[in-house]
Write a protein that holds these residues in place. Sequence first.
Motif, PDB file in Angstrom:
ATOM      1  N   UNK A 131       0.817  -1.211   0.000  1.00 54.16           N
ATOM      2  CA  UNK A 131       0.000   0.000   0.000  1.00 54.16           C
ATOM      3  C   UNK A 131       0.853   1.265   0.000  1.00 54.16           C
ATOM      4  N   UNK A 132       2.078   1.155   0.507  1.00 54.49           N
ATOM      5  CA  UNK A 132       2.982   2.311   0.528  1.00 54.49           C
ATOM      6  C   UNK A 132       3.694   2.502  -0.805  1.00 54.49           C
ATOM      7  N   UNK A 133       3.502   1.579  -1.740  1.00 53.14           N
ATOM      8  CA  UNK A 133       4.105   1.712  -3.055  1.00 53.14           C
ATOM      9  C   UNK A 133       5.478   1.089  -3.194  1.00 53.14           C
ATOM     10  N   UNK A 134       5.956   0.431  -2.144  1.00 50.93           N
ATOM     11  CA  UNK A 134       7.273  -0.213  -2.212  1.00 50.93           C
ATOM     12  C   UNK A 134       7.201  -1.474  -3.068  1.00 50.93           C
ATOM     13  N   UNK A 135       6.150  -2.260  -2.881  1.00 49.23           N
ATOM     14  CA  UNK A 135       5.943  -3.483  -3.650  1.00 49.23           C
ATOM     15  C   UNK A 135       4.737  -3.333  -4.566  1.00 49.23           C
ATOM     16  N   UNK A 136       4.864  -3.847  -5.756  1.00 48.80           N
ATOM     17  CA  UNK A 136       3.734  -3.825  -6.677  1.00 48.80           C
ATOM     18  C   UNK A 136       2.716  -4.887  -6.297  1.00 48.80           C
ATOM     19  N   UNK A 137       3.228  -6.070  -5.900  1.00 47.77           N
ATOM     20  CA  UNK A 137       2.361  -7.170  -5.502  1.00 47.77           C
ATOM     21  C   UNK A 137       2.675  -7.601  -4.069  1.00 47.77           C
ATOM     22  N   UNK A 138       1.650  -8.034  -3.357  1.00 46.03           N
ATOM     23  CA  UNK A 138       1.780  -8.453  -1.957  1.00 46.03           C
ATOM     24  C   UNK A 138       1.965  -9.970  -1.908  1.00 46.03           C
ATOM     25  N   UNK A 139       3.164 -10.455  -1.558  1.00 45.34           N
ATOM     26  CA  UNK A 139       3.385 -11.909  -1.538  1.00 45.34           C
ATOM     27  C   UNK A 139       2.631 -12.628  -0.426  1.00 45.34           C
ATOM     28  N   UNK A 140       2.180 -11.878   0.590  1.00 42.69           N
ATOM     29  CA  UNK A 140       1.456 -12.503   1.708  1.00 42.69           C
ATOM     30  C   UNK A 140      -0.044 -12.590   1.458  1.00 42.69           C
TER      31      UNK A 140
END
Length: 302
Positions: A104-113
């Motif tokens: 949500x902060x824009x660090x990752x495009x996809x959430x692996x969890x």
Amino acid sequence: MTPETPSSPVAHLTVHTPLMPAILTWEIYLKDQGRSPHTIKAFMGDLNLLASFLPPDRTLGSITTQDLNHFLQWLEKGRGIPCSPKSLARRITSIKAFFRWLQRSGVLLNDPALRVIQQSVISPLPEVLTPEEVEAVLEVARNWRSRSKPDARPYTLVKLLLETAIKKSECLAITRNHIDPEGKEGPVLYVRYASPSNRYKERNLPLSEEWIEAYQEYLAQYQPADQIFPWSPRRLEYILEDLSEAAGLAKHLSFDMCRWTSALMDWKNGMEGDQIRQKLGVSKIQWREISMKLRQLAEQES
């Protein structure tokens, strides 16, 4: 969700950042959000375990759902230290909260969890007082108000807990200006929180005239300057234990037992579920499990 601004703690994180610096940044974020020290400590412990499991050079962008599932399997079967279903469920919650924050902060495009399966654990039914035990405890407390050396403190404490269902921490935080004996709709207790993140728990709870009478006696006897119960949590727990012993109970009376007993009395008296939820100051998600337990407790007593 809009990414964090450049001035935020997460601004320096990228997909190439190793896991450990990101965990430390999340700790700063949680503190800034006013999360409780206990919550932060639990989150950090869980994420530090993940960091110890993965290779030290593993970057945020290279962590996969498979990595996280392997980690959870290791906790259950490979670590060599027992991991209860409740602990495992909490660690999954920690992982999901951390990676959701990164996404949500824009660090990752996809959430692996995101695809990690959450495991819900229903804890055992709480122990509560029967109506007869409630009356026995209150009778002892009333008698202590009229002894040769009268003491209104036990009655003021236990009656307040049984009427309002407040938690131990909320009880300890009550100050004199949180109690209005002459509210427009009757006496009221204002449950307030200093942290903005807990504002949803704030509520106004009605108080009985009977409690107000004992409260006035208590003020005259103890004259608290500001905090209503200016003692350690353990000292107040001893008072509850003394009451249960004097009432001849086999149970050890506690703050939690009073809270559940109060909620159960409201449930059995037909109070609407959402009203009980608001009285307890819990979220709708928390209420799902609580309401199920109240239903089971009511069925046991019927």
